[in-house]
Design a protein around this motif. Structure first.
Motif, PDB file in Angstrom:
ATOM      1  N   ALA A 199     -32.861  23.685  85.310  1.00  0.00           N
ATOM      2  CA  ALA A 199     -32.019  23.472  86.092  1.00  0.00           C
ATOM      3  C   ALA A 199     -30.971  23.963  85.586  1.00  0.00           C
ATOM      4  O   ALA A 199     -29.510  24.726  86.461  1.00  0.00           O
ATOM      5  CB  ALA A 199     -31.626  21.810  85.944  1.00  0.00           C
ATOM      6  N   VAL A 200     -30.909  24.212  84.102  1.00  0.00           N
ATOM      7  CA  VAL A 200     -29.471  25.665  83.544  1.00  0.00           C
ATOM      8  C   VAL A 200     -29.392  26.855  84.015  1.00  0.00           C
ATOM      9  O   VAL A 200     -28.218  27.085  84.925  1.00  0.00           O
ATOM     10  CB  VAL A 200     -29.376  25.430  82.583  1.00  0.00           C
ATOM     11  CG1 VAL A 200     -28.603  25.978  81.474  1.00  0.00           C
ATOM     12  CG2 VAL A 200     -29.218  24.138  82.025  1.00  0.00           C
ATOM     13  N   ALA A 201     -30.536  27.495  84.276  1.00  0.00           N
ATOM     14  CA  ALA A 201     -30.816  28.315  84.501  1.00  0.00           C
ATOM     15  C   ALA A 201     -30.176  28.942  86.059  1.00  0.00           C
ATOM     16  O   ALA A 201     -29.914  29.390  86.368  1.00  0.00           O
ATOM     17  CB  ALA A 201     -32.059  29.301  84.278  1.00  0.00           C
ATOM     18  N   TRP A 202     -30.834  28.062  87.136  1.00  0.00           N
ATOM     19  CA  TRP A 202     -30.590  27.988  88.143  1.00  0.00           C
ATOM     20  C   TRP A 202     -28.893  27.716  88.233  1.00  0.00           C
ATOM     21  O   TRP A 202     -28.654  28.509  89.176  1.00  0.00           O
ATOM     22  CB  TRP A 202     -31.268  27.123  89.073  1.00  0.00           C
ATOM     23  CG  TRP A 202     -33.569  27.391  89.423  1.00  0.00           C
ATOM     24  CD1 TRP A 202     -33.689  28.260  88.928  1.00  0.00           C
ATOM     25  CD2 TRP A 202     -34.099  26.811  89.826  1.00  0.00           C
ATOM     26  NE1 TRP A 202     -34.691  28.460  88.975  1.00  0.00           N
ATOM     27  CE2 TRP A 202     -35.497  27.337  89.904  1.00  0.00           C
ATOM     28  CE3 TRP A 202     -34.196  25.235  90.226  1.00  0.00           C
ATOM     29  CZ2 TRP A 202     -36.352  26.793  89.943  1.00  0.00           C
ATOM     30  CZ3 TRP A 202     -35.708  24.485  91.008  1.00  0.00           C
ATOM     31  CH2 TRP A 202     -36.765  25.217  90.101  1.00  0.00           C
ATOM     32  N   ALA A 203     -28.540  26.710  88.144  1.00  0.00           N
ATOM     33  CA  ALA A 203     -27.661  26.167  88.276  1.00  0.00           C
ATOM     34  C   ALA A 203     -26.667  27.398  88.397  1.00  0.00           C
ATOM     35  O   ALA A 203     -25.234  28.367  88.504  1.00  0.00           O
ATOM     36  CB  ALA A 203     -26.416  25.641  87.722  1.00  0.00           C
ATOM     37  N   ALA A 204     -26.769  27.779  86.608  1.00  0.00           N
ATOM     38  CA  ALA A 204     -25.440  28.899  86.354  1.00  0.00           C
ATOM     39  C   ALA A 204     -25.830  29.872  87.271  1.00  0.00           C
ATOM     40  O   ALA A 204     -24.808  31.127  87.507  1.00  0.00           O
ATOM     41  CB  ALA A 204     -25.731  29.440  84.832  1.00  0.00           C
ATOM     42  N   ALA A 263     -24.569  27.432  76.279  1.00  0.00           N
ATOM     43  CA  ALA A 263     -25.394  28.150  76.064  1.00  0.00           C
ATOM     44  C   ALA A 263     -26.520  28.620  76.382  1.00  0.00           C
ATOM     45  O   ALA A 263     -27.194  29.982  76.278  1.00  0.00           O
ATOM     46  CB  ALA A 263     -26.247  27.644  73.490  1.00  0.00           C
ATOM     47  N   GLY A 264     -27.288  27.849  77.555  1.00  0.00           N
ATOM     48  CA  GLY A 264     -27.869  28.340  77.816  1.00  0.00           C
ATOM     49  C   GLY A 264     -27.823  29.802  79.563  1.00  0.00           C
ATOM     50  O   GLY A 264     -28.347  30.420  79.766  1.00  0.00           O
ATOM     51  N   ALA A 265     -26.644  29.153  79.715  1.00  0.00           N
ATOM     52  CA  ALA A 265     -26.207  29.324  80.893  1.00  0.00           C
ATOM     53  C   ALA A 265     -25.628  31.070  80.221  1.00  0.00           C
ATOM     54  O   ALA A 265     -26.013  32.046  80.987  1.00  0.00           O
ATOM     55  CB  ALA A 265     -24.487  28.901  81.523  1.00  0.00           C
ATOM     56  N   LEU A 266     -24.943  31.035  79.332  1.00  0.00           N
ATOM     57  CA  LEU A 266     -24.378  32.045  78.764  1.00  0.00           C
ATOM     58  C   LEU A 266     -25.398  33.088  78.897  1.00  0.00           C
ATOM     59  O   LEU A 266     -25.691  34.178  79.193  1.00  0.00           O
ATOM     60  CB  LEU A 266     -24.005  32.152  77.273  1.00  0.00           C
ATOM     61  CG  LEU A 266     -23.071  33.156  76.926  1.00  0.00           C
ATOM     62  CD1 LEU A 266     -22.681  33.896  77.276  1.00  0.00           C
ATOM     63  CD2 LEU A 266     -22.733  32.944  75.175  1.00  0.00           C
ATOM     64  N   ALA A 267     -27.373  32.304  77.999  1.00  0.00           N
ATOM     65  CA  ALA A 267     -28.267  33.729  77.530  1.00  0.00           C
ATOM     66  C   ALA A 267     -28.629  33.595  79.130  1.00  0.00           C
ATOM     67  O   ALA A 267     -29.188  35.203  79.446  1.00  0.00           O
ATOM     68  CB  ALA A 267     -29.186  32.558  77.486  1.00  0.00           C
ATOM     69  N   THR A 268     -28.715  33.262  80.545  1.00  0.00           N
ATOM     70  CA  THR A 268     -28.755  33.187  81.751  1.00  0.00           C
ATOM     71  C   THR A 268     -28.450  34.206  82.288  1.00  0.00           C
ATOM     72  O   THR A 268     -28.709  35.329  82.661  1.00  0.00           O
ATOM     73  CB  THR A 268     -27.925  32.261  82.477  1.00  0.00           C
ATOM     74  OG1 THR A 268     -28.960  31.041  82.309  1.00  0.00           O
ATOM     75  CG2 THR A 268     -29.026  32.504  84.203  1.00  0.00           C
ATOM     76  N   MET A 269     -26.572  34.648  81.883  1.00  0.00           N
ATOM     77  CA  MET A 269     -25.553  35.852  82.284  1.00  0.00           C
ATOM     78  C   MET A 269     -26.119  37.085  81.272  1.00  0.00           C
ATOM     79  O   MET A 269     -26.335  37.865  81.859  1.00  0.00           O
ATOM     80  CB  MET A 269     -24.064  35.638  82.104  1.00  0.00           C
ATOM     81  CG  MET A 269     -24.207  34.377  82.964  1.00  0.00           C
ATOM     82  SD  MET A 269     -23.637  34.284  84.499  1.00  0.00           S
ATOM     83  CE  MET A 269     -23.281  32.569  84.939  1.00  0.00           C
ATOM     84  N   ALA A 322     -32.489  32.240  78.973  1.00  0.00           N
ATOM     85  CA  ALA A 322     -32.484  30.489  78.582  1.00  0.00           C
ATOM     86  C   ALA A 322     -33.132  29.996  77.522  1.00  0.00           C
ATOM     87  O   ALA A 322     -32.681  28.909  77.173  1.00  0.00           O
ATOM     88  CB  ALA A 322     -31.821  30.074  79.769  1.00  0.00           C
ATOM     89  N   VAL A 323     -34.355  30.090  78.020  1.00  0.00           N
ATOM     90  CA  VAL A 323     -35.235  29.412  77.422  1.00  0.00           C
ATOM     91  C   VAL A 323     -35.247  29.619  76.327  1.00  0.00           C
ATOM     92  O   VAL A 323     -36.198  28.382  75.640  1.00  0.00           O
ATOM     93  CB  VAL A 323     -37.037  29.418  78.379  1.00  0.00           C
ATOM     94  CG1 VAL A 323     -37.995  30.954  77.703  1.00  0.00           C
ATOM     95  CG2 VAL A 323     -38.344  28.797  77.867  1.00  0.00           C
ATOM     96  N   VAL A 324     -35.117  31.382  75.918  1.00  0.00           N
ATOM     97  CA  VAL A 324     -35.363  31.189  74.397  1.00  0.00           C
ATOM     98  C   VAL A 324     -33.755  30.234  73.850  1.00  0.00           C
ATOM     99  O   VAL A 324     -34.860  29.409  72.377  1.00  0.00           O
ATOM    100  CB  VAL A 324     -34.698  32.139  73.762  1.00  0.00           C
ATOM    101  CG1 VAL A 324     -35.154  32.220  72.397  1.00  0.00           C
ATOM    102  CG2 VAL A 324     -36.064  33.501  74.873  1.00  0.00           C
ATOM    103  N   VAL A 325     -32.879  29.761  74.417  1.00  0.00           N
ATOM    104  CA  VAL A 325     -31.883  29.143  73.910  1.00  0.00           C
ATOM    105  C   VAL A 325     -32.255  27.709  73.504  1.00  0.00           C
ATOM    106  O   VAL A 325     -31.770  26.791  72.964  1.00  0.00           O
ATOM    107  CB  VAL A 325     -30.222  29.042  74.296  1.00  0.00           C
ATOM    108  CG1 VAL A 325     -29.756  28.571  73.789  1.00  0.00           C
ATOM    109  CG2 VAL A 325     -29.425  30.539  74.869  1.00  0.00           C
ATOM    110  N   VAL A 326     -32.767  27.083  75.298  1.00  0.00           N
ATOM    111  CA  VAL A 326     -33.644  25.390  75.541  1.00  0.00           C
ATOM    112  C   VAL A 326     -34.543  25.381  73.551  1.00  0.00           C
ATOM    113  O   VAL A 326     -34.312  24.556  73.763  1.00  0.00           O
ATOM    114  CB  VAL A 326     -33.324  25.642  76.659  1.00  0.00           C
ATOM    115  CG1 VAL A 326     -33.619  23.721  76.899  1.00  0.00           C
ATOM    116  CG2 VAL A 326     -32.103  26.091  77.913  1.00  0.00           C
ATOM    117  N   ALA A 327     -35.173  26.277  73.331  1.00  0.00           N
ATOM    118  CA  ALA A 327     -36.376  25.991  72.978  1.00  0.00           C
ATOM    119  C   ALA A 327     -36.189  25.575  71.579  1.00  0.00           C
ATOM    120  O   ALA A 327     -36.222  24.443  70.456  1.00  0.00           O
ATOM    121  CB  ALA A 327     -37.456  26.872  73.272  1.00  0.00           C
ATOM    122  N   ALA A 328     -34.623  26.326  71.358  1.00  0.00           N
ATOM    123  CA  ALA A 328     -33.669  26.573  69.970  1.00  0.00           C
ATOM    124  C   ALA A 328     -33.417  25.010  69.380  1.00  0.00           C
ATOM    125  O   ALA A 328     -33.876  24.845  68.528  1.00  0.00           O
ATOM    126  CB  ALA A 328     -33.288  27.887  70.121  1.00  0.00           C
ATOM    127  N   GLY A 329     -32.830  25.033  70.993  1.00  0.00           N
ATOM    128  CA  GLY A 329     -32.008  23.666  70.919  1.00  0.00           C
ATOM    129  C   GLY A 329     -33.331  22.554  70.880  1.00  0.00           C
ATOM    130  O   GLY A 329     -32.768  21.478  70.303  1.00  0.00           O
TER     131      GLY A 329
END
Length: 272
Positions: free
Chosen positions: A142-147, A210-216, A254-261
Motif C-alpha cells: 500500500a505504501v509503495a503503490w500509493a507513493a 520512511a517507506g515512501a522515501l525508500a520508494t522514491m 520500501a520492503v527493506v524499511v518496512v521489514a526493519a520497522g
C-alpha cells in the motif's frame, strides 16, 4: 510534464492485470505467495541480465535465479539467517562463475543481492499464512503503490523544479512531496484498519513516510542504473511501464524499511 491520456490508459490497463494477481498471492500466502515471489524474482533476473550482460545474459540470469530461489525457499522454511547466507555465498560464487564465463562479475554478484534481498524480505514479512504477516505485507504494498501513483500524478499535474535531472529528468519535487504524503497516509490507514501489533497509527504514518522515501530512492537508483547501462527501460514486459523492474524498483527499497520497522515492533513485543 502534463498528464498523457495514452500513458494513463496503458498504466491503468497494466495495473488492472498486475494488481489483482499481486493481491491474490498476498492474500493466499503460503506456497502460492512463495511461487509468486519466485516467478517475479526470475523475471527480474532475466531483465537484469539482459540489461547488464547483453549477449551472455542467459548464464547470468541462471546464476541469479538459482541463488535467489534457494534463499527464498530457506526463508519460507523459517531459516532467514541461512537465506541471507545463501545470498552472500551466491553473490560470491556467482561473481566468480560469471568471471570465468567472461561476464561482468560485479554485475552478477550485485544482481543476486539487489534482487534477492528484497525478495527474501517480502517472503519473511508475509510469514506463511500468518494474519499479522498479511497485514504487514499489505502495508508495504500500500505504501509503495500509493507513493508511486501519487508522485506520478502530482508531478504531472503540478510540475515545477526537477528532483534529479541528471538521472531522472521527469521527476519533480512536487511529485516527491505528493508521494511522501501519500505513503504516510497509506501507512496510517493500514495501521488504523488492521492488527499491526504494537505499531500505533502515528508510528504507522512515520513508517509509511520512511517507506515512501525508500520508494522514491529505489526509483531514482534504478534510473541511475539504467543510465549506467545505456537503456531507457529495464525491459518491455509491461505496456506503459517498461519492464517489471521499472514497476517494482520502489517496492524493493520500501520492503527493506518496512521489514526493519517490523523487527523493531517484534523487539518491543519481546518476540525476539
Amino acid at each position: 510534464m502534463a498528464l498523457n491520456p495514452r500513458d494513463i490508459g496503458l498504466r491503468a490497463a497494466s495495473a488492472l492485470v498486475l494488481a489483482p494477481a499481486a493481491v491474490a498471492a498476498v492474500w493466499a500466502g503460503g506456497v502460492w505467495y512463495l511461487g509468486f515471489v519466485i516467478v517475479g524474482a526470475a523475471l527480474l533476473a532475466v531483465e537484469w541480465a539482459r540489461m547488464s550482460a547483453h549477449g551472455a545474459w542467459r548464464a547470468m540470469a541462471a546464476i541469479i535465479i538459482i541463488a535467489v530461489t534457494a534463499a527464498l525457499v530457506a526463508t519460507d522454511l523459517g531459516r532467514l539467517p541461512i537465506a541471507l547466507g545463501i545470498l552472500v555465498l551466491g553473490a560470491a560464487i556467482g561473481g566468480l562463475a560469471a568471471r570465468l564465463r567472461g561476464l561482468q562479475a560485479l554485475n552478477t554478484a550485485y544482481g543476486v543481492l539487489y534482487l534477492g534481498w528484497p525478495a527474501v524480505l517480502l517472503v519473511w514479512l508475509r510469514d506463511g499464512h500468518s494474519a499479522v504477516g498479511l497485514h504487514w505485507t499489505a502495508f508495504v504494498f500500500a505504501v509503495a503503490w500509493a507513493a508511486d501513483i501519487l508522485a506520478y500524478l502530482v508531478g504531472s499535474l503540478v510540475g515545477g523544479p526537477k528532483l534529479w535531472p541528471r538521472f531522472s529528468p521527469n521527476k519533480t519535487w512536487s511529485g516527491f512531496i505528493g508521494g511522501m504524503g501519500a505513503g504516510a497516509m497509506a501507512g496510517a490507514a493500514i495501521t488504523a484498519g488492521f492488527d499491526m501489533g504494537m505499531l500505533t497509527v502515528f508510528w504507522g504514518a512515520v513508517l509509511g513516510l520512511a517507506g515512501a522515501l525508500a520508494t522514491m530512492a529505489g526509483d531514482l537508483w534504478e534510473s541511475a542504473l539504467k543510465r549506467r547501462f545505456g537503456v531507457k527501460d529495464a525491459g518491455a514486459l509491461i505496456p506503459g511501464h517498461g519492464g517489471l523492474l521499472d514497476r517494482v524498483d520502489g517496492l524493493m527499497f520500501a520492503v527493506v524499511v518496512v521489514a526493519a520497522g517490523r523487527l523493531i515492533v517484534l523487539w518491543l513485543e519481546g518476540a525476539i
